[in-house]
Design an enzyme around this catalytic site. Structure first.
Site, PDB file in Angstrom:
ATOM      1  CB  THR A  23      -0.974  -0.005   1.206  1.00  0.00           C
ATOM      2  OG1 THR A  23      -1.911   1.022   1.032  1.00  0.00           O
ATOM      3  CG2 THR A  23      -0.247   0.160   2.526  1.00  0.00           C
ATOM      4  N   GLY A  24       0.518   2.222  -0.807  1.00  0.00           N
ATOM      5  CA  GLY A  24       1.270   3.469  -0.876  1.00  0.00           C
ATOM      6  C   GLY A  24       2.492   3.439  -1.766  1.00  0.00           C
ATOM      7  CD  GLU A  29      -8.698  -1.846  -5.380  1.00  0.00           C
ATOM      8  OE1 GLU A  29      -9.441  -2.774  -4.995  1.00  0.00           O
ATOM      9  OE2 GLU A  29      -9.135  -0.778  -5.828  1.00  0.00           O
ATOM     10  CG  HIS A  52      -6.066  -2.943 -10.216  1.00  0.00           C
ATOM     11  ND1 HIS A  52      -6.990  -2.393 -11.070  1.00  0.00           N
ATOM     12  CD2 HIS A  52      -6.038  -2.148  -9.124  1.00  0.00           C
ATOM     13  CE1 HIS A  52      -7.509  -1.306 -10.495  1.00  0.00           C
ATOM     14  NE2 HIS A  52      -6.928  -1.141  -9.330  1.00  0.00           N
ATOM     15  CG  HIS A  58      -5.665   2.986 -12.108  1.00  0.00           C
ATOM     16  ND1 HIS A  58      -5.433   3.691 -10.954  1.00  0.00           N
ATOM     17  CD2 HIS A  58      -6.262   1.836 -11.709  1.00  0.00           C
ATOM     18  CE1 HIS A  58      -5.853   3.008  -9.915  1.00  0.00           C
ATOM     19  NE2 HIS A  58      -6.352   1.869 -10.348  1.00  0.00           N
TER      20      HIS A  58
END
Length: 185
Positions: free
Chosen positions: A42-43, A72, A91, A93
């Protein structure tokens, strides 16, 4: 083996950023090895991900490393549980995929022969908040009969028997979205 897995995650995370498939903090990749999932922390930022920023969890989501997994992680776990054949997930974007998710419902038409062969179909999952079990459930369901899903207003998820395969499927999804978008002009 752990080092090889982490090296692959670093390589394809940086490649995803270089190729414009994600920006800033967005996106995450994972690899399943036995009952362990290696996933971006995370991050962590994709373009400068290091091996020290790879978290390890089990199939129940229990943290096995000192590093917190991506928010996620539920999405990744839901797909791995439903699809034992899947060994890696991307995953990302990518901009065209996100843009067309606001214009289309149901599925993105498959245009190229490569997309037909390697993706077959590209469903569009309805919007659910990021990081939620709701999102994980709708995407896992959509991936029961597909190796790629576009998430409305969010991004894409692709799966493969390797991270390389999942990554190149992600590129095909974005190419398909871009071609569809440009063909409307």
């Amino acid at each position: 083996m752990t080092r090889v897995i982490k090296t692959q995650l670093v390589k394809y995370s940086r490649l995803a950023h270089e190729r414009g498939l994600t920006a800033a903090f967005g996106g995450n990749l994972s690899i399943r090895f036995g009952n362990r999932i290696f996933i971006k922390a995370t991050g962590a930022v994709m373009d400068d991900l290091s091996e020290q920023q790879v978290a390890v969890i089990d199939m129940n989501g229990k943290q096995l490393s000192g590093i917190r997994p991506s928010s996620e992680y539920r999405l990744h776990l839901a797909i791995y549980r439903e699809r034992p054949d899947v060994k890696a997930i991307a995953h990302l974007h990518p901009p065209y995929s996100i843009a067309i998710s606001t214009l289309l419902r149901g599925e993105l038409p498959v245009i190229t022969p490569e997309a037909e062969i390697y993706l077959r179909r590209i469903p569009i999952a309805p919007f659910k908040p990021a990081g939620t079990q709701e999102l994980a459930d709708v995407v896992a369901e959509a991936m029961l009969h597909s190796d790629a899903v576009i998430m409305e207003k969010h991004g894409i998820v692709t799966a493969g028997r390797s991270l390389r395969e999942a990554f190149y499927r992600a590129e095909l999804v974005e190419e398909s979205a871009k071609l569809w978008y440009l063909s409307r002009s």
